[in-house]
Write an enzyme that holds these catalytic residues in place. Structure first.
Site, PDB file in Angstrom:
ATOM      1  N   GLU A 118     -35.242  55.485 -56.512  1.00 35.00           N
ATOM      2  CA  GLU A 118     -34.996  54.783 -57.794  1.00 35.00           C
ATOM      3  C   GLU A 118     -36.173  55.122 -58.686  1.00 35.00           C
ATOM      4  O   GLU A 118     -37.292  54.623 -58.460  1.00 35.00           O
ATOM      5  CB  GLU A 118     -34.935  53.266 -57.569  1.00 35.00           C
ATOM      6  N   CYS A 171     -38.249  50.467 -66.149  1.00 32.36           N
ATOM      7  CA  CYS A 171     -37.687  51.820 -66.047  1.00 32.36           C
ATOM      8  C   CYS A 171     -36.531  52.005 -67.022  1.00 32.36           C
ATOM      9  O   CYS A 171     -36.124  53.136 -67.264  1.00 32.36           O
ATOM     10  CB  CYS A 171     -37.256  52.095 -64.617  1.00 32.36           C
TER      11      CYS A 171
END
Ligand code: NAD
Length: 479
Positions: free
Chosen positions: A251, A285
């Protein structure tokens, strides 16, 4: 509620028990400077000790017990909500209101993982569908994949740890976690909650320490078949390349674009993007980084957006009114300042910036060239840029024009058309009339291209953490 003391050393957690070590990591307060507390740093052989104990615990709890542990842990986080939130705010510098939101989301992650533990199911293979299969019964079950090595980043120090520990527990996998060296306190709190909720010796270890030593030892350990990593793209893909035979779930980062089309609700878009582009000082993110506005609405959008941005409060993360605080450390700040300077030299115009004490205020640039770092790389700071376009294809191509593919957004009144554009965006998730900085914890979350190779969210993480096991029984009448 007592906060931490700089004199204390918080123990690490190994095989379900707490232990001290000779070395300690100083946990710095990103806002005030100074030491919040210290944390015992894992020694070289701790990873091996933890993994050896964990090996014997694969599948040790039946699914119903896994679910009950997760449900009890969710209850503990609920009961001690403010303690969790303050810990996040202190160690990560995240504004307290956002930190409370992260603690709420941690409860969701634990709860959805408990649901998965209760309902994890295999399948019956339709063997009669082929001549060779006729007369056979084939059953696929989902077995724990083994010891999970989990590595987490600093920016969501509680909920992203929960996204690793909770699905692993649901799958029946023991876990060895290496939290971010800057923010291990939230991870240690959550681990204690899980132990109080019923985990046993060997089920869980939390080993704070540097990535290059403790993290690398975990990645390399031969008895850790699954690595689940959340962090920067460079580190993640290097781990993938080093370990071709392991399940390595990544991720990673993003340079998040959002398209504001000519028919968009400008007030809605400006409001949502201003709030989300600067949440936790842009250290998410999926923090909005690039705004592409149709040229016909550019002036209107820019004015409205700047108004919203000027309403954001910069300051102490523990102050209820604060919208954004510090970035994680001086190195991060220096890099962001450099990238802003580079953007200006390349022709970008600064529409808003400033400092509040030592803190960088929300910074907005316009007209950056496509090769500027603030376009092409992940800013991870309170900086967004505005560019304009005339045709939607141009906007889609600019949005797709970076190595990343995590989430993107579109604001448009015509949802039918926006759905088509969502398909043309090379991103694993697209929001329509919502900021792409949106995530609910049950959704499949992950990236394409450099942004990763997996999906998190309890149901999807269990794909990585379970193996499909097949049993075939012969002599079963199929007709
Ligand atoms: P980072 O890559 O510097 O560190 C992440 C973790 O990896 C830390 O625990 C670190 O100690 C460890 N690590 C570093 N080098 C290692 C090595 N050689 N071997 C093993 N482990 C190692 O990332 P960060 O600065 O903590 O976090 C920010 C990054 O995380 C950003 O790129 C952000 O986009 C990304 N992120 C992604 C998601 C997502 O779900 N896609 C969520 C949050 C953050």
């Amino acid at each position: 509620m007592t906060d931490y003391s700089a004199e204390e050393i918080q123990p690490l957690i190994i095989n379900g028990g707490t232990e001290q070590r000779d070395d300690a990591i100083e946990i710095r307060n990103p806002y005030r400077g100074g030491t919040i507390t210290r944390v015992a740093q894992a020694a070289g052989d701790d990873v091996d000790t933890a993994v050896r104990a964990a090996r014997d615990r694969v599948g040790a709890h039946p699914p119903v017990a896994r679910a009950e542990i997760l449900e009890r842990a969710a209850g503990i986080v609920r009961d001690e909500h403010e303690r969790f939130a303050r810990t996040i705010a202190l160690e990560a510098g995240k504004p307290i209101v956002q930190a409370r939101g992260e603690a709420d989301r941690c409860i969701d992650t634990l709860t959805f993982s408990a649901v998965e533990a209760r309902t994890l199911a295999g399948e019956v293979v339709p063997m009669d569908g082929s001549h060779s299969g006729r007369g056979k019964l084939a059953v696929v079950s989902r077995a724990p994949a083994g010891v999970v090595g989990a590595i987490s980043p600093f920016n969501f120090p509680l909920n992203l740890v929960a996204h690793k520990l909770a699905p692993a527990i649901a799958a029946g996998c023991p876990v060895v976690l290496k939290p971010a060296a800057q923010t291990p306190l939230s991870a240690l709190l959550l681990a204690r909650a899980l132990m109080d909720a019923g985990l046993e010796m060997g089920d869980l270890s939390v080993l704070p320490g540097p990535g290059g030593t403790v993290g690398a030892a975990l990645v390399e350990h031969p008895d850790v078949p699954v690595i689940t990593f959340t962090g920067s793209s460079g580190v993640g893909w290097a781990i993938r390349a080093e370990q071709p035979r392991k399940h390595v779930a990544l991720e990673l980062g993003n340079s998040t674009p959002v398209i504001v089309h000519s028919d968009a609700d400008i007030e809605l878009a400006a409001d949502r993007i201003a709030a989300s582009g600067f949440t936790h000082a842009g250290q998410s993110c999926i923090s909005v980084q690039r705004i592409y506005v149709h040229e016909s609405r550019r002036e209107e959008f820019t004015g409205t957006f700047l108004e919203h941005v000027s309403g954001l409060t910069v300051g102490d993360p523990l102050d209820e009114a604060t919208d954004l605080g510090p970035v994680i450390d001086a190195d991060a700040r220096e890099r962001i300042d450099e990238w802003i300077g580079e953007g200006e030299s390349a022709g970008g115009r600064v529409l808003a910036t400033g400092t509040e004490g030592e803190l960088l205020c929300p910074t907005v640039l316009a007209d950056l060239p496509p090769d500027a770092k603030l376009i092409n790389d992940e800013a991870f700071g309170p900086v967004v840029s505005i560019q304009s376009y005339s045709e939607i294809d141009e906007a889609l191509s600019m949005a797709n024009g970076t190595p990343f593919g995590l989430q993107a957004g579109i604001f448009s009144a015509r949802v039918d058309r926006a759905l088509g554009w969502a398909g043309a965006l090379e991103f694993a998730g697209v929001t329509i009339n919502e900021t792409p900085t949106f995530r609910a914890d049950q959704q499949p979350y992950g990236g394409l291209k450099d942004s990763g190779n997996t999906r998190e969210g309890p149901r999807y993480a269990l794909e990585t953490m379970t193996e499909r096991r097949l049993v075939i029984v012969d002599g079963v009448r199929g007709d």
